[in-house]
Design an enzyme around this catalytic site. Structure first.
Site, PDB file in Angstrom:
ATOM      1  CB  CYS A 102      28.917  41.304  37.976  1.00 54.39           C
ATOM      2  SG  CYS A 102      29.537  41.811  36.553  1.00 54.39           S
ATOM      3  CB  CYS A 148      37.153  44.757  37.283  1.00 52.52           C
ATOM      4  SG  CYS A 148      37.179  46.196  36.503  1.00 52.52           S
TER       5      CYS A 148
HETATM    6  S1  SF4 Z   1      34.184  38.121  38.214  1.00 50.85           S
HETATM    7 FE1  SF4 Z   1      34.104  40.275  37.152  1.00 50.85          FE
HETATM    8  S2  SF4 Z   1      33.061  39.956  35.280  1.00 50.85           S
HETATM    9 FE2  SF4 Z   1      32.720  38.029  36.312  1.00 50.85          FE
HETATM   10  S3  SF4 Z   1      30.526  38.402  37.329  1.00 50.85           S
HETATM   11 FE3  SF4 Z   1      32.223  38.864  38.961  1.00 50.85          FE
HETATM   12  S4  SF4 Z   1      32.306  41.031  38.548  1.00 50.85           S
HETATM   13 FE4  SF4 Z   1      31.346  40.451  36.763  1.00 50.85          FE
END
Ligand code: SF4
Length: 243
Positions: free
Chosen positions: A203, A229
């Site tokens: 992300c 994740c």
């Molecule tokens: S915490 Fe996880 S789901 Fe949220 S933006 Fe970051 S990588 Fe993406």
């Protein structure tokens, strides 16, 4: 009576790690996709820096295998464009996009900033829950994880069990140079952000450039202890790598 038996057990993962020890990735994948996993398995791809290799390997065997992409709604625009380009070029006919549940987002991430104070909670909402929905019809899934990606993945086995499903890591023992050679041999397109120093791409808020000499995944969740994740958890006792 409802059958609550999981389709696969830890002993099944151990048996397959033993069965395919010494087989090439291509041999193993062909055997699985034309044999016991035909119609029961999906590929899960982030369409990140090295995703093209696994997708190409699968496309050479069966372009009808479902490809699951979880759009967290925090992705780089470049990733979405790359996804479409790659899926088209490799001829996949069943690309399935899953997004976070809007009701859960309204309840738990109204501002869209949960990533900044609770990345685990954000990943649960935006990745883990949608993936669980996506995988519901399948007994097994194929992941693009590699053992070299970070210290926590060095002992990655080819087969694991995850919530009763068989998780296959065909690239578990591939090195960075193996991947680079495969990209070159098959003239696969690179993710557009790789040339800018993003070696592991997730992300946008949680991905930064990797400096020379750093671990390829050092740019993920920089400043946090977090390394995964939540989609991928460490192998549990009885699921250790057997190769
Ligand atoms: S915490 Fe996880 S789901 Fe949220 S933006 Fe970051 S990588 Fe993406």
């Amino acid at each position: 009576m409802i059958d609550t038996q999981p389709p696969f057990t830890p002993a099944d993962a151990v048996a397959r790690n033993n069965r395919y020890r010494g087989s090439s990735t291509q041999e193993m994948l062909r055997d699985l996709l034309t044999g016991e996993l035909a119609g029961r398995v999906a590929v899960v791809s982030s369409f990140g820096a090295e995703s093209a290799v696994l997708l190409h390997l699968v496309s050479q065997i069966n372009q009808r295998v479902p490809v699951i992409f979880v759009n967290t709604q925090k992705m780089f625009g470049e990733t979405l464009a790359y996804r479409d380009e790659l899926a088209e070029r490799l001829g996949f006919v069943d690309l399935r996009v899953f997004r976070p549940d809007p009701h859960l987002l309204a309840e738990k991430d109204k501002t869209g900033l949960r990533w900044s104070y609770d990345p685990d909670g954000c990943c649960d909402l935006r990745k883990v829950e949608p993936l669980r929905r996506a995988l519901a019809p399948f007994d097994a899934w194929i992941s693009g994880r590699k053992g070299f990606q970070s210290g926590s993945r060095i002992a990655l086995p080819r087969f694991e069990i995850d919530e009763g499903r068989l998780k296959v890591n065909p690239l578990a023992d591939w090195s960075k140079s193996d991947l680079d050679a495969y990209f070159a041999e098959h003239e696969l397109p690179r993710h557009p952000l790789e040339a800018q120093g993003y070696l592991s791409i997730g992300c946008a808020p949680c991905t930064s450039k990797v400096q020379p000499g750093e671990d390829p995944r050092a740019g993920r969740w920089r400043g946090w202890e977090k390394v995964e994740c939540g989609i991928h958890t460490e192998a549990k006792p009885g699921e250790e790598p057997i190769f």
